[in-house]
Design an enzyme around this catalytic site. Structure first.
Site, PDB file in Angstrom:
ATOM      1  N   GLY A  75      -8.871 -10.578  -1.819  1.00 47.38           N
ATOM      2  CA  GLY A  75      -7.768 -11.054  -0.983  1.00 47.38           C
ATOM      3  C   GLY A  75      -6.911 -12.381  -1.436  1.00 47.38           C
ATOM      4  O   GLY A  75      -5.737 -12.419  -1.756  1.00 47.38           O
ATOM      5  N   ARG A 110       0.877  -1.266  -0.129  1.00 45.31           N
ATOM      6  CA  ARG A 110       0.016  -0.076   0.053  1.00 45.31           C
ATOM      7  C   ARG A 110       0.657   1.307   0.073  1.00 45.31           C
ATOM      8  O   ARG A 110       0.339   2.286  -0.548  1.00 45.31           O
ATOM      9  CB  ARG A 110      -1.060  -0.170   1.173  1.00 45.31           C
ATOM     10  CG  ARG A 110      -2.009  -1.141   1.029  1.00 45.31           C
ATOM     11  CD  ARG A 110      -2.922  -1.281   2.358  1.00 45.31           C
ATOM     12  NE  ARG A 110      -4.219  -1.766   1.921  1.00 45.31           N
ATOM     13  CZ  ARG A 110      -5.087  -2.449   2.740  1.00 45.31           C
ATOM     14  NH1 ARG A 110      -4.891  -2.278   3.892  1.00 45.31           N
ATOM     15  NH2 ARG A 110      -6.201  -2.851   2.264  1.00 45.31           N
ATOM     16  N   LYS A 123     -17.926 -19.255  -0.403  1.00 42.76           N
ATOM     17  CA  LYS A 123     -19.681 -19.336  -0.317  1.00 42.76           C
ATOM     18  C   LYS A 123     -20.157 -18.499  -1.160  1.00 42.76           C
ATOM     19  O   LYS A 123     -19.840 -17.317  -1.611  1.00 42.76           O
ATOM     20  CB  LYS A 123     -19.888 -18.861   1.176  1.00 42.76           C
ATOM     21  CG  LYS A 123     -19.388 -20.019   2.124  1.00 42.76           C
ATOM     22  CD  LYS A 123     -19.674 -19.327   3.484  1.00 42.76           C
ATOM     23  CE  LYS A 123     -19.537 -20.359   4.608  1.00 42.76           C
ATOM     24  NZ  LYS A 123     -19.680 -19.845   5.824  1.00 42.76           N
ATOM     25  N   GLY A 168     -12.717  -4.971   0.028  1.00 48.99           N
ATOM     26  CA  GLY A 168     -14.036  -4.330   0.200  1.00 48.99           C
ATOM     27  C   GLY A 168     -14.456  -3.610  -0.563  1.00 48.99           C
ATOM     28  O   GLY A 168     -15.532  -3.791  -1.247  1.00 48.99           O
TER      29      GLY A 168
HETATM   30  P1  ADP Z   1     -11.713 -13.708  -2.171  1.00 51.31           P
HETATM   31  O1  ADP Z   1     -10.887 -13.283  -1.020  1.00 51.31           O
HETATM   32  O2  ADP Z   1     -10.663 -13.559  -3.361  1.00 51.31           O
HETATM   33  O3  ADP Z   1     -12.779 -12.799  -2.426  1.00 51.31           O
HETATM   34  P2  ADP Z   1     -12.897 -15.916  -1.161  1.00 51.31           P
HETATM   35  O4  ADP Z   1     -12.622 -15.465   0.165  1.00 51.31           O
HETATM   36  O5  ADP Z   1     -14.468 -15.679  -1.480  1.00 51.31           O
HETATM   37  O6  ADP Z   1     -12.139 -15.121  -2.292  1.00 51.31           O
HETATM   38  O7  ADP Z   1     -12.815 -17.547  -1.487  1.00 51.31           O
HETATM   39  C1  ADP Z   1     -11.360 -18.007  -1.182  1.00 51.31           C
HETATM   40  C2  ADP Z   1     -11.296 -19.433  -0.445  1.00 51.31           C
HETATM   41  O8  ADP Z   1     -12.331 -20.272  -1.176  1.00 51.31           O
HETATM   42  C3  ADP Z   1     -10.205 -20.100  -0.433  1.00 51.31           C
HETATM   43  O9  ADP Z   1      -9.684 -20.051   0.955  1.00 51.31           O
HETATM   44  C4  ADP Z   1     -10.394 -21.174  -0.939  1.00 51.31           C
HETATM   45  O10 ADP Z   1      -9.573 -22.277  -0.197  1.00 51.31           O
HETATM   46  C5  ADP Z   1     -11.695 -21.423  -0.511  1.00 51.31           C
HETATM   47  N1  ADP Z   1     -12.303 -22.497  -1.758  1.00 51.31           N
HETATM   48  C6  ADP Z   1     -12.519 -22.470  -3.193  1.00 51.31           C
HETATM   49  N2  ADP Z   1     -12.908 -23.661  -3.561  1.00 51.31           N
HETATM   50  C7  ADP Z   1     -13.228 -24.368  -2.374  1.00 51.31           C
HETATM   51  C8  ADP Z   1     -14.308 -25.763  -2.457  1.00 51.31           C
HETATM   52  N3  ADP Z   1     -14.345 -26.494  -3.577  1.00 51.31           N
HETATM   53  N4  ADP Z   1     -14.263 -26.121  -1.355  1.00 51.31           N
HETATM   54  C9  ADP Z   1     -13.813 -25.518  -0.271  1.00 51.31           C
HETATM   55  N5  ADP Z   1     -13.053 -24.364  -0.019  1.00 51.31           N
HETATM   56  C10 ADP Z   1     -13.082 -23.665  -1.358  1.00 51.31           C
END
Ligand code: ADP
Ligand code: MG
Length: 402
Positions: free
Chosen positions: A357, A38, A199, A380
């Site tokens: 992230g 940053r 999710k 965010g």
């Molecule tokens: P970002 O931070 O880029 O927005 P998220 O926080 O939504 O991404 O999601 C990242 C997480 O999703 C990672 O920790 C990854 O391990 C998990 N993930 C991805 N695919 C699966 C899966 N099939 N089952 C469980 N966890 C998963």
């Protein structure tokens, strides 16, 4: 007329006092900065202003002191890192407004840089108090907003100041806004979006916004399981939000109605235990997942099909990994598709924008961060932009340009 003004519109600033809002909310351990990304993002704007002869006052928040002075969250703790990264001397001022700042301005020479205290020590910051904004503005001639990652908050230093001073986007803000505009607001079609991660519930608004805007929606990660289950597929012990089946259906219907093709994996990588290279690892069709198995990555056939989709597209926006990429070999699909996107970007056939992230971590892991057109580290604010929300800090810059 451009949507917002930039440093190109600032004119002659020799001897003028310019307030620059940066994001200096860096991680620290044992008194030192552990990731200076940053601070590095602030360099172009701060140095340009200083080199053009302005007296530069840097504003930023640090941690969550909740409107009170807290020495453990003083920006004085990062002054060494800021001086090091800028390669300039920076004076620290333990205030953001009032006579101490006025005296500092009096002794600064043209091109000098000062760092003001953590804006969140003052309750008016998060309350977006107009009086605090006026007090801060009283010591300055112009305001430069350079922290996109803080622009989803309507605070005095991110939004209020744009109402009381001539307001301009800094170089980092400008680059981010231009990249995001090219990716979703005014993109070249066909547009593909990759949405992955854990999710559906955390990205419902993102999915709803995207189905009305993109030509291809590629759903991967844990959230794909929720969509597969909604279509009647048994996903075994996979991470899955069964209670969101109806919502998933609605998103698929909206996509259908809007001419957006949704891509769900038709083969997957599964295992009975979640561990690195487990014995139970296998690849199968989504219809063949056993009741005691978990889907942990998108399968090889689907990866190939998704690569073919990207080859037909001009624009890609990506948030969320396709699998549990932290644990090998469940990084395979994410790494493969990221490298395809990087190659298409290098060839000039794809504009690729990614953020989030874990997404940034995954692209780093794939070694392609600097081969995408733009990778946002804004967290965010990036997600809110993907949800189609107007960010208050950006809206204020646009209003100031009208
Ligand atoms: P970002 O931070 O880029 O927005 P998220 O926080 O939504 O991404 O999601 C990242 C997480 O999703 C990672 O920790 C990854 O391990 C998990 N993930 C991805 N695919 C699966 C899966 N099939 N089952 C469980 N966890 C998963
Ligand atoms: Mg995450």
């Amino acid at each position: 007329m451009a949507r917002f003004k930039t440093l190109d519109d600032l004119g002659e600033i020799r001897g003028k006092v310019v307030l620059v809002r940066e994001d200096l909310n860096v991680p620290m351990a044992d008194g030192s900065v552990t990731d200076d990304t940053r601070i590095r993002a602030a360099v172009p704007t701060v140095l340009e202003l200083a080199d053009r002869g302005a007296k530069v006052l840097i504003l930023a928040h640090f941690g969550r002191p909740k409107g009170q002075r807290d020495p453990r969250q003083s920006l004085s703790l990062v002054i060494d890192a800021v001086q090091h990264v800028l390669g300039r001397e920076v004076m620290f001022v333990p205030e953001i407004a009032g006579s101490v700042v006025a005296q500092t301005v009096g002794i600064l020479r043209e091109g000098d840089i000062a760092l003001l205290e953590n804006t969140r020590f003052w309750p008016g910051e998060e309350a977006n108090d107009a009086e605090l904004a006026r007090q801060i503005a009283a010591n300055a001639d112009a305001y430069v907003s350079d922290a996109f990652s803080a622009a989803h908050r309507a605070h005095a230093s991110t939004e209020g100041l744009a109402r009381v001073l001539p307001a301009y986007a800094g170089r980092a803000m400008q680059a981010e806004l231009e990249a995001l505009e090219k990716a979703l607001d005014d993109p070249e079609h066909p547009v593909a979006a990759v949405v992955g991660g854990a999710k559906v519930s955390s990205k419902l608004e993102v999915l709803k916004h995207l189905v009305g805007r993109v030509d291809h929606l590629i759903i991967g990660g844990g959230m794909a399981n929720t969509f597969l289950a909604a279509r009647g597929i048994d996903v075994g012990k996979s991470l899955c939000e069964h209670d969101l089946a109806e919502t998933a259906e609605q998103i698929l219907d909206a996509a259908d109605a809007g001419g957006c093709t949704v891509h769900l994996p038709y083969d997957v990588v599964v295992a009975r235990e979640f561990a690195a290279n487990p014995h139970s690892l296998r690849t199968c069709n989504v219809h063949e997942v056993a009741p005691d198995e978990m889907i942990l990555d998108v399968g090889p056939q689907a990866i190939e099909a998704l690569a073919d989709v990207l080859k037909t597209c001009r624009t890609l926006v990506w948030n969320g990994p396709l699998g549990a990429f932290e644990t090998p070999p469940f990084d395979t699909a994410t790494v493969a598709l990221a490298r395809t996107a990087a190659a298409l970007t290098r060839e000039g056939s794809l504009v690729s924008v990614a953020g989030g992230g874990d997404t940034v971590a995954a692209l780093n892991h794939a070694g392609v961060v600097d081969q995408f057109s733009y990778v946002s580290t804004a967290g965010g604010a990036f997600l809110e932009w993907m949800e189609g929300k107007t960010l208050p800090g950006v809206a204020a810059l646009e209003a100031a340009a009208r």
